[in-house]
Design a protein around this motif. Structure first.
Motif, PDB file in Angstrom:
ATOM      1  N   VAL A 309      15.295   6.814   8.817  1.00 26.43           N
ATOM      2  CA  VAL A 309      15.332   7.601   7.589  1.00 26.43           C
ATOM      3  C   VAL A 309      16.700   7.474   6.931  1.00 26.43           C
ATOM      4  CG1 VAL A 309      16.134   9.778   8.634  1.00 26.43           C
ATOM      5  CG2 VAL A 309      14.666   9.847   6.601  1.00 26.43           C
ATOM      6  N   SER A 310      17.688   7.030   7.721  1.00 27.74           N
ATOM      7  CA  SER A 310      19.065   6.922   7.233  1.00 27.74           C
ATOM      8  C   SER A 310      19.748   5.766   7.957  1.00 27.74           C
ATOM      9  CB  SER A 310      19.813   8.240   7.494  1.00 27.74           C
ATOM     10  OG  SER A 310      21.181   8.120   7.229  1.00 27.74           O
ATOM     11  N   PRO A 311      19.513   4.536   7.528  1.00 22.64           N
ATOM     12  CA  PRO A 311      20.024   3.370   8.269  1.00 22.64           C
ATOM     13  C   PRO A 311      21.550   3.277   8.227  1.00 22.64           C
ATOM     14  CG  PRO A 311      19.135   2.674   6.156  1.00 22.64           C
ATOM     15  CD  PRO A 311      18.794   4.127   6.301  1.00 22.64           C
ATOM     16  N   PRO A 312      22.151   2.625   9.220  1.00 25.32           N
ATOM     17  CA  PRO A 312      23.608   2.439   9.194  1.00 25.32           C
ATOM     18  C   PRO A 312      24.010   1.583   8.011  1.00 25.32           C
ATOM     19  CG  PRO A 312      22.602   1.181  10.984  1.00 25.32           C
ATOM     20  CD  PRO A 312      21.536   2.046  10.429  1.00 25.32           C
ATOM     21  N   LEU A 313      25.221   1.811   7.526  1.00 24.49           N
ATOM     22  CA  LEU A 313      25.685   1.108   6.330  1.00 24.49           C
ATOM     23  C   LEU A 313      25.725  -0.398   6.529  1.00 24.49           C
ATOM     24  CD1 LEU A 313      28.536   3.272   4.782  1.00 24.49           C
ATOM     25  CD2 LEU A 313      26.398   2.599   3.727  1.00 24.49           C
ATOM     26  N   GLU A 314      26.011  -0.840   7.738  1.00 20.66           N
ATOM     27  CA  GLU A 314      26.054  -2.276   8.000  1.00 20.66           C
ATOM     28  C   GLU A 314      24.703  -2.915   7.692  1.00 20.66           C
ATOM     29  OE1 GLU A 314      26.503  -5.382  11.742  1.00 20.66           O
ATOM     30  OE2 GLU A 314      27.063  -3.285  12.015  1.00 20.66           O
ATOM     31  N   LEU A 315      23.614  -2.261   8.145  1.00 17.44           N
ATOM     32  CA  LEU A 315      22.278  -2.807   7.880  1.00 17.44           C
ATOM     33  C   LEU A 315      21.915  -2.674   6.412  1.00 17.44           C
ATOM     34  CD1 LEU A 315      20.158  -1.630  10.956  1.00 17.44           C
ATOM     35  CD2 LEU A 315      21.272  -3.828  10.552  1.00 17.44           C
ATOM     36  N   TYR A 316      22.320  -1.560   5.800  1.00 21.46           N
ATOM     37  CA  TYR A 316      22.015  -1.365   4.375  1.00 21.46           C
ATOM     38  C   TYR A 316      22.681  -2.462   3.538  1.00 21.46           C
ATOM     39  CZ  TYR A 316      21.332   0.980  -0.104  1.00 21.46           C
ATOM     40  OH  TYR A 316      20.963   1.274  -1.391  1.00 21.46           O
ATOM     41  N   LYS A 317      23.921  -2.807   3.874  1.00 23.63           N
ATOM     42  CA  LYS A 317      24.600  -3.871   3.134  1.00 23.63           C
ATOM     43  C   LYS A 317      23.907  -5.212   3.352  1.00 23.63           C
ATOM     44  CE  LYS A 317      28.982  -6.294   2.485  1.00 23.63           C
ATOM     45  NZ  LYS A 317      28.393  -7.634   2.660  1.00 23.63           N
ATOM     46  N   ARG A 318      23.498  -5.490   4.583  1.00 21.42           N
ATOM     47  CA  ARG A 318      22.803  -6.741   4.853  1.00 21.42           C
ATOM     48  C   ARG A 318      21.495  -6.812   4.068  1.00 21.42           C
ATOM     49  NH1 ARG A 318      23.138  -8.010  11.285  1.00 21.42           N
ATOM     50  NH2 ARG A 318      22.000  -9.859  10.563  1.00 21.42           N
ATOM     51  N   ALA A 319      20.878  -5.650   3.869  1.00 23.07           N
ATOM     52  CA  ALA A 319      19.627  -5.618   3.106  1.00 23.07           C
ATOM     53  C   ALA A 319      19.868  -5.902   1.624  1.00 23.07           C
ATOM     54  CB  ALA A 319      18.943  -4.263   3.285  1.00 23.07           C
ATOM     55  N   ILE A 320      20.883  -5.253   1.041  1.00 26.68           N
ATOM     56  CA  ILE A 320      21.125  -5.489  -0.389  1.00 26.68           C
ATOM     57  C   ILE A 320      21.713  -6.879  -0.631  1.00 26.68           C
ATOM     58  CG2 ILE A 320      21.352  -3.044  -0.935  1.00 26.68           C
ATOM     59  CD1 ILE A 320      24.337  -3.306  -0.938  1.00 26.68           C
ATOM     60  N   ASP A 321      22.269  -7.500   0.430  1.00 27.05           N
ATOM     61  CA  ASP A 321      22.746  -8.882   0.320  1.00 27.05           C
ATOM     62  C   ASP A 321      21.615  -9.895   0.509  1.00 27.05           C
ATOM     63  OD1 ASP A 321      25.298  -8.022  -0.151  1.00 27.05           O
ATOM     64  OD2 ASP A 321      26.047  -8.420   1.871  1.00 27.05           O
ATOM     65  N   GLY A 322      20.416  -9.396   0.828  1.00 24.86           N
ATOM     66  CA  GLY A 322      19.266 -10.285   0.966  1.00 24.86           C
ATOM     67  C   GLY A 322      18.988 -10.772   2.371  1.00 24.86           C
ATOM     68  N   GLU A 323      19.779 -10.341   3.360  1.00 23.38           N
ATOM     69  CA  GLU A 323      19.545 -10.779   4.739  1.00 23.38           C
ATOM     70  C   GLU A 323      18.368 -10.053   5.374  1.00 23.38           C
ATOM     71  OE1 GLU A 323      22.978 -11.027   7.353  1.00 23.38           O
ATOM     72  OE2 GLU A 323      24.295 -10.946   5.607  1.00 23.38           O
ATOM     73  N   LEU A 324      18.101  -8.835   4.932  1.00 22.33           N
ATOM     74  CA  LEU A 324      16.967  -8.050   5.418  1.00 22.33           C
ATOM     75  C   LEU A 324      16.082  -7.692   4.241  1.00 22.33           C
ATOM     76  CD1 LEU A 324      18.860  -5.448   7.682  1.00 22.33           C
ATOM     77  CD2 LEU A 324      17.895  -7.614   8.402  1.00 22.33           C
ATOM     78  N   HIS A 325      14.789  -7.649   4.495  1.00 21.28           N
ATOM     79  CA  HIS A 325      13.844  -7.226   3.464  1.00 21.28           C
ATOM     80  C   HIS A 325      13.628  -5.720   3.595  1.00 21.28           C
ATOM     81  CE1 HIS A 325      10.476  -7.053   0.768  1.00 21.28           C
ATOM     82  NE2 HIS A 325       9.663  -6.652   1.730  1.00 21.28           N
ATOM     83  N   ILE A 326      13.857  -4.974   2.525  1.00 23.38           N
ATOM     84  CA  ILE A 326      13.730  -3.510   2.560  1.00 23.38           C
ATOM     85  C   ILE A 326      12.302  -3.095   2.224  1.00 23.38           C
ATOM     86  CG2 ILE A 326      14.385  -1.336   1.476  1.00 23.38           C
ATOM     87  CD1 ILE A 326      17.145  -2.290   1.117  1.00 23.38           C
ATOM     88  N   ILE A 327      11.738  -2.234   3.071  1.00 23.25           N
ATOM     89  CA  ILE A 327      10.515  -1.501   2.747  1.00 23.25           C
ATOM     90  C   ILE A 327      10.904  -0.036   2.703  1.00 23.25           C
ATOM     91  CG2 ILE A 327       8.187  -0.872   3.471  1.00 23.25           C
ATOM     92  CD1 ILE A 327       8.009  -3.527   4.924  1.00 23.25           C
ATOM     93  N   GLU A 328      10.838   0.554   1.555  1.00 21.16           N
ATOM     94  CA  GLU A 328      11.283   1.942   1.392  1.00 21.16           C
ATOM     95  C   GLU A 328      10.082   2.823   1.094  1.00 21.16           C
ATOM     96  OE1 GLU A 328      15.051   4.293  -0.625  1.00 21.16           O
ATOM     97  OE2 GLU A 328      14.526   2.277  -1.287  1.00 21.16           O
ATOM     98  N   LYS A 329       9.864   3.785   1.971  1.00 24.86           N
ATOM     99  CA  LYS A 329       8.743   4.703   1.791  1.00 24.86           C
ATOM    100  C   LYS A 329       9.273   6.125   1.940  1.00 24.86           C
ATOM    101  CE  LYS A 329       3.865   5.163   2.908  1.00 24.86           C
ATOM    102  NZ  LYS A 329       2.741   4.674   3.737  1.00 24.86           N
TER     103      LYS A 329
END
Length: 654
Positions: A309-329
């Motif tokens: 529900v509240s991912p660590p900032l490291e993963l959030y940055k990797r997601a907005i950089d395109g390394e992870l695909h975000i599914i937000e519900k």
């Protein structure tokens, strides 16, 4: 023949041993071997083999396993972890295959041809080696005279099978509440189990989050969920070990200890609540299991899903950089939140604020359940003499002492030692002692006096097991007060009408550069797990923090990332903490100068802040390095071999 062995000790170099003739036919890379080291036997890993002989080398005493227990891909993960965390390879391999793995107890022997004078059928590998000698058993095994099989699946005990599946290596960051995450996990798991693949799921804690996930997944996939780790008996753990190694269509649920587990047809890795500090291993080989889980998925080329529900900032940055695909519900639910501002802290005033007492009284009258969060667990975590102004410090390590009133003990937050409490200052003898920075124990005692007859339960990492039954006995309509630390954010099935946070703002002081992020995780998980209708933050006016800014997670993360980018903090750079500890000040100063000289030689002086010197029982110097592991690797590996130097990658609290 000479072997080079990596030992599970904090030393980077390998140690060379001669191979006796009787063990020479069995030698292979990555085998575990028992070798002499400093007047004792120790189990290490063969990482190099060469022909020849050298005078003065000691001999290998014994080969432990019939074949290497680590697969090539698991070894790749160990090598990556060794480099990324600046850790000796032997320490990493020792964690990957722990000495407590009771394989020989559950592996049996079947003779495939007659062997003169030896009857081996149905003997365990342990007993056969003890009676006939390990070299004899392995000789017959290598010649094909014996079959090894485990007692749980009756399948051959063979080197790990890592079949390459036709799966994508997609990385998913799922942001949503706990119910939505479970639904997403079960949908993904069902697809892989249908294909006969296994799923490796990481949880931060076996007894809380782990038990919750085990119960929910067992309802959906009865008989398919295995647990691997300290939460089960040794026999159950070994059953999971062999079934994961030999069977498909299973869910293997575990924590850090699953990172190197051999899993056949491994089709998916799931990491639940990756923001939890429990994923960090703080002893021996220091690492974050979330990073290794992602690394394993990349090496095995399988998908990995990280849910929070509240991912660590490291993963959030990797997601907005395109390394992870975000599914937000995220389904925003309007909740009333109130900031209760008080002039003096509870420690200073010596009593609970009237606003809090009124709030709790009304809740009890309405037969509601109230959960109270506070960051500290003991009666007091700051004890001071009012006469000489000295703090109560640990006589063993110099760390700060907290007071546990129910045991009448002082406990060191640094080394963990406990001491009997005397109501006087050890420095001047004064009995004018001030307790401050109070926690769960203080609140529990105070509230029991105020609300006699009301059910009051404490929840900390220590007391959860003692009070587990009290949760189960709570009546739906019974008013209750539950007081706890971050343990309150774990899913017990408990729901609260109101959540009260007391001294939540103190996390800003004790949380280092991750303070704001930590506060967001605590708040988000309290709301996610307890589902309160109302939220209250009791804060001292001069320490007040705007609560509103924490309710828009995306805006908070973006703002926090911008701050860290400007300050050059993770996740934009990595941080390494370098500590020097010596008994004598002059010896320490000389070692610090040696480190500075090495920094100049490797041209990384500009990456270092410090040293900062502290004196407790010993002299300690701390230096902070910012950069990435490739920039600093040669320097860090060089100084890590200096006696008295410790390096910690990605420290939590600086």
């Amino acid at each position: 023949m000479i072997t080079h062995v990596a030992l599970p000790i904090p030393v980077r170099k390998t140690f060379s041993y001669v191979v006796p003739d009787k063990w020479a036919p069995f030698i292979k890379p990555l085998l575990r071997v028992k070798v002499p080291f400093k007047n004792r036997d120790i189990i290490g890993f063969i990482v190099g083999i060469e022909e020849g002989y050298a005078e003065g080398l000691k001999e290998i005493h014994e080969i432990i396993d019939p074949f290497p227990l680590l697969s090539e891909k698991a070894f790749q993960l160990a090598e990556w972890a060794s480099h990324y965390y600046i850790a000796p390879k032997g320490l990493v391999l020792g964690y990957a295959v722990p000495p407590g793995l009771s394989i020989e107890q559950y592996v049996k022997i079947q003779a495939l041809s007659e062997i003169e004078t030896i009857t081996l059928d149905n003997l365990t590998l342990r007993k056969a080696c003890k009676v006939f000698g390990r070299d004899v058993i392995y000789e017959h095994y290598n010649k094909g005279f014996l079959r090894l099989y485990d007692t749980f699946t009756n399948k051959d005990f063979l080197p790990g099978n890592h079949e390459q599946l036709n799966n994508s290596g997609e990385k998913i960051l799922f942001i949503g509440n706990i119910q939505d995450r479970l639904q997403y996990y079960t949908e993904k798991i069902a697809q892989h189990i249908h294909e006969g693949e296994n799923v490796l799921m990481f949880v931060p804690n076996h007894h809380t989050v782990g038990q919750f996930c085990f119960d929910k997944l067992s309802e959906r996939f009865p008989g398919k969920v295995l647990r691997y780790g300290v939460s089960v008996t040794a026999k159950k753990r070994m059953e999971s070990y062999f079934r994961a190694r030999n069977e498909g269509g299973l869910i293997i649920l575990g924590s850090r200890s699953c990172l190197f587990l051999s899993v056949c047809r491994n089709g998916l890795i799931i990491v639940e609540r990756p923001e939890e500090d429990e994923y960090r291993n703080e002893k021996g080989f220091r690492f974050n299991a979330v990073n290794l889980a992602i690394g394993r998925a990349e090496i095995e080329h399988i998908p990995v899903a990280l849910g929070s529900v509240s991912p660590p900032l490291e993963l959030y940055k990797r997601a907005i950089d395109g390394e992870l695909h975000i599914i937000e519900k995220v389904h925003p639910k309007k909740r009333q939140y109130v900031e209760v501002i008080i002039e003096k802290g509870i420690s200073v005033s010596g009593s609970l604020p009237e606003e809090l007492i009124t709030l709790l009284s009304r809740a009890i009258e309405s037969r509601e359940k109230v959960a109270i969060y506070t960051p500290r667990k003991d009666y007091s975590s700051h004890i001071k003499c009012l006469d000489c102004k000295s703090l109560f410090l640990c006589p063993a390590c110099g760390g700060s002492l907290s007071y546990q009133k129910h045991k009448d003990l002082l406990a060191c937050t640094g080394c963990g030692r406990t001491f009997s409490y005397e109501a006087r200052c050890r420095q001047c003898g004064s009995k004018l002692i001030q307790f401050s920075h109070v926690g769960v124990e203080y609140l529990e005692r105070s509230l029991r006096e105020l609300f006699q007859g009301v059910t009051i339960i404490s929840v900390t990492g220590d007391s959860f097991y003692e009070n587990k039954e009290a949760f189960a006995k709570l009546d739906y309509e019974e008013p209750a007060i539950i007081i706890g630390t971050q343990a309150l954010t774990k899913p017990y099935g408990l729901k609260a009408h109101k959540v009260v946070m007391i001294e939540w703002e103190e996390l800003m002081r004790i949380g280092g550069y991750r303070a704001g992020e930590k506060m967001l995780h605590v708040l988000s998980n309290l709301v996610d797990v307890l589902e309160p209708d109302e939220l209250y933050a009791v804060m001292v006016r001069r320490k007040r923090i705007d609560l509103k800014g924490f309710f828009d997670g995306k805006a908070f993360c973006n703002a926090e990332l911008e701050k860290r980018k400007n300050a050059q903090f993770p996740p934009f750079v990595r941080i390494f903490l370098l500590e020097v500890e010596k008994e004598k000040e002059l010896v320490g100063i000389q070692l610090v100068e040696k480190i500075k000289t090495a920094a100049g030689r490797y041209e990384i002086t500009r990456h270092i802040t410090g040293p900062l010197m502290q004196r407790r029982k010993k002299y300690r110097w701390r230096m902070i390095l910012k950069g990435n592991e490739d920039q600093l690797y040669d320097f860090l590996t060089t100084v890590s071999d200096y006696p008295g130097v410790r390096i910690e990658a990605d420290p939590v609290n600086i």
